[in-house]
Design a protein around this motif. Structure first.
Motif, mmCIF file in Angstrom:
data_model
loop_
_atom_site.group_PDB
_atom_site.id
_atom_site.type_symbol
_atom_site.label_atom_id
_atom_site.label_comp_id
_atom_site.label_asym_id
_atom_site.label_seq_id
_atom_site.Cartn_x
_atom_site.Cartn_y
_atom_site.Cartn_z
ATOM 1 N N ALA A 106 23.316 85.590 116.205
ATOM 2 C CA ALA A 106 23.835 86.482 115.169
ATOM 3 C C ALA A 106 23.817 87.930 115.645
ATOM 4 O O ALA A 106 24.774 88.682 115.415
ATOM 5 N N THR B 63 35.143 90.312 108.690
ATOM 6 C CA THR B 63 35.249 91.764 108.561
ATOM 7 C C THR B 63 36.407 92.098 107.632
ATOM 8 O O THR B 63 37.414 91.387 107.584
ATOM 9 N N SER C 4 29.216 87.618 105.432
ATOM 10 C CA SER C 4 29.121 86.180 105.726
ATOM 11 C C SER C 4 28.659 85.907 107.149
ATOM 12 O O SER C 4 29.178 85.017 107.825
ATOM 13 N N VAL C 5 27.671 86.674 107.618
ATOM 14 C CA VAL C 5 27.093 86.399 108.940
ATOM 15 C C VAL C 5 26.306 85.100 108.851
ATOM 16 O O VAL C 5 25.398 84.960 108.028
ATOM 17 N N LEU D 118 27.591 96.888 106.031
ATOM 18 C CA LEU D 118 27.313 95.566 105.478
ATOM 19 C C LEU D 118 26.332 95.719 104.331
ATOM 20 O O LEU D 118 25.758 96.782 104.111
ATOM 21 N N ILE E 126 31.320 94.172 107.063
ATOM 22 C CA ILE E 126 30.987 92.881 107.659
ATOM 23 C C ILE E 126 30.268 92.024 106.630
ATOM 24 O O ILE E 126 29.397 92.498 105.904
ATOM 25 N N MET F 230 27.080 90.333 116.072
ATOM 26 C CA MET F 230 27.209 91.627 115.409
ATOM 27 C C MET F 230 27.498 92.742 116.411
ATOM 28 O O MET F 230 28.337 93.617 116.171
ATOM 29 N N CYS G 104 31.230 85.444 111.326
ATOM 30 C CA CYS G 104 31.192 86.493 110.301
ATOM 31 C C CYS G 104 32.618 86.858 109.928
ATOM 32 O O CYS G 104 33.580 86.408 110.567
ATOM 33 N N THR H 155 38.182 86.702 110.502
ATOM 34 C CA THR H 155 37.031 85.820 110.657
ATOM 35 C C THR H 155 36.744 85.687 112.144
ATOM 36 O O THR H 155 37.608 85.258 112.919
#
Length: 318
Positions: free
Chosen positions: A103, A66, A90-91, A126, A88, A107, A64, A50
């Motif tokens: 964001a 991974t 839950s951004v 993603l 990836i 990323m 986010c 996380t």
């Protein structure tokens, strides 16, 4: 703006913050319980992280997750070498901090960090539910995405399949899969499939509803693995490997019957090149463009094909 790994306390706080986006129909506390259970799953313990983008004062600007995913990349010599890709998910940026590029910055930094972790890092992937433009800014490119929907139906028997499958059958069944000889391959593990089944188990417990009687079926050398998405009333097919139209029809008939008996409305199958010829000929199956879970890929190394030439199975979704 530094990128940091979240502590357990910060993960719990993000669970509560993100509930409004992904928690329904669970309560805030139930959603937190779901997340704790999923993070404790062996697949997550081995390869989940996380990430937080924070300002100089430590305020979280975006977050986010991974998930380590096995991948294989064919080199110039024609030999496919194993490596790692990062899925990836839950951004999230809280509403009051949106519109400032947090964001996108998150990323970019996550992808750059992963790429520097080793020469075996192949790609970031993603499944966007907000469309492609946001992630295109970070170098991701989308692949066309289609679903095949079949209504759940009562009165269907499972006699046409050799057996229904339980959770413990997953490793043996997946061991039958032959790795396709393609330029780039994302390859789900039995542990990742069981993570999907753990989601099913969690929702069944928290919502006090029965699980489907089986997680798949096999006929001859063909099989399908599926899981309940209680939030949407669907039985989603995670992996589908069929050798004939007859096998495909038997497997989907079993899935439709299992879905009906579990109180679900339909069976959903992601379209893949290998399954398209069979799905298109199954009576009652309808093809629809997928609005959510749009597959997107960002290469971390040279030599990857464009996203539209990569196969994304439902088992890869996070």
């Amino acid at each position: 703006m530094p990128l940091v790994l979240a502590t357990d306390a910060q993960k719990a706080e993000r669970d509560r913050v993100t509930h409004a986006a992904w928690g329904s129909p669970l309560t805030v506390e139930q959603f937190h319980q779901r997340e704790v259970r999923l993070r404790a799953h062996p697949w997550c313990r081995e390869g989940m992280r996380t990430w937080l983008l924070v300002d100089d004062g430590g305020q979280v600007l975006a977050s986010c997750e991974t998930f380590r995913t096995d991948s294989h990349l064919r080199g110039p010599d024609g030999v496919a070498t194993p490596g790692v890709s990062e899925a990836i998910a839950s951004v999230f940026t809280v509403p009051e901090l949106r519109g400032h590029g947090h964001a996108t910055r998150l990323m970019d930094q996550v992808a750059e960090h992963v790429a520097q972790e080793g020469q075996d890092r192949h790609a970031a992937l993603l499944f966007s539910d907000v469309g492609a433009p946001l992630y295109r800014r970070s170098g991701y490119r989308e692949a066309p995405a289609w679903d095949w929907n079949l209504p759940a139906m009562g009165g269907l028997s499972t006699h046409a399949v050799d057996a229904l499958l339980c959770d413990g059958d997953v490793p043996e069944v997946m061991g039958r899969l032959q790795r396709p000889d393609v330029p780039f391959l994302l390859w789900p593990s039995p542990a990742q499939v069981d993570w999907h089944l753990e989601r099913e188990r969690v929702y069944a417990e928290l919502l006090r509803r029965p699980r489907p009687e089986a997680c798949g079926a096999v006929v001859g050398r063909s099989f399908a693995l599926w899981a309940m998405m209680a939030r949407y009333g669907e039985l989603v097919v995670l992996l589908f490997d069929a050798e004939s139209l007859e096998d495909s029809m038997a497997l989907m008939e079993a899935a439709r019957g299992v879905a009906h008996r579990a109180g679900l409305s339909r069976v959903v199958v992601w379209e893949e090149p290998g399954t398209l010829p069979w799905l298109a000929r199954i009576p009652g199956a309808t093809r629809v463009a997928r609005e959510g879970s749009l597959p997107m890929l960002r290469p971390l190394r040279d030599g990857l094909p464009p996203a539209e030439r990569v196969t994304f199975s439902r088992a890869l979704w996070v």
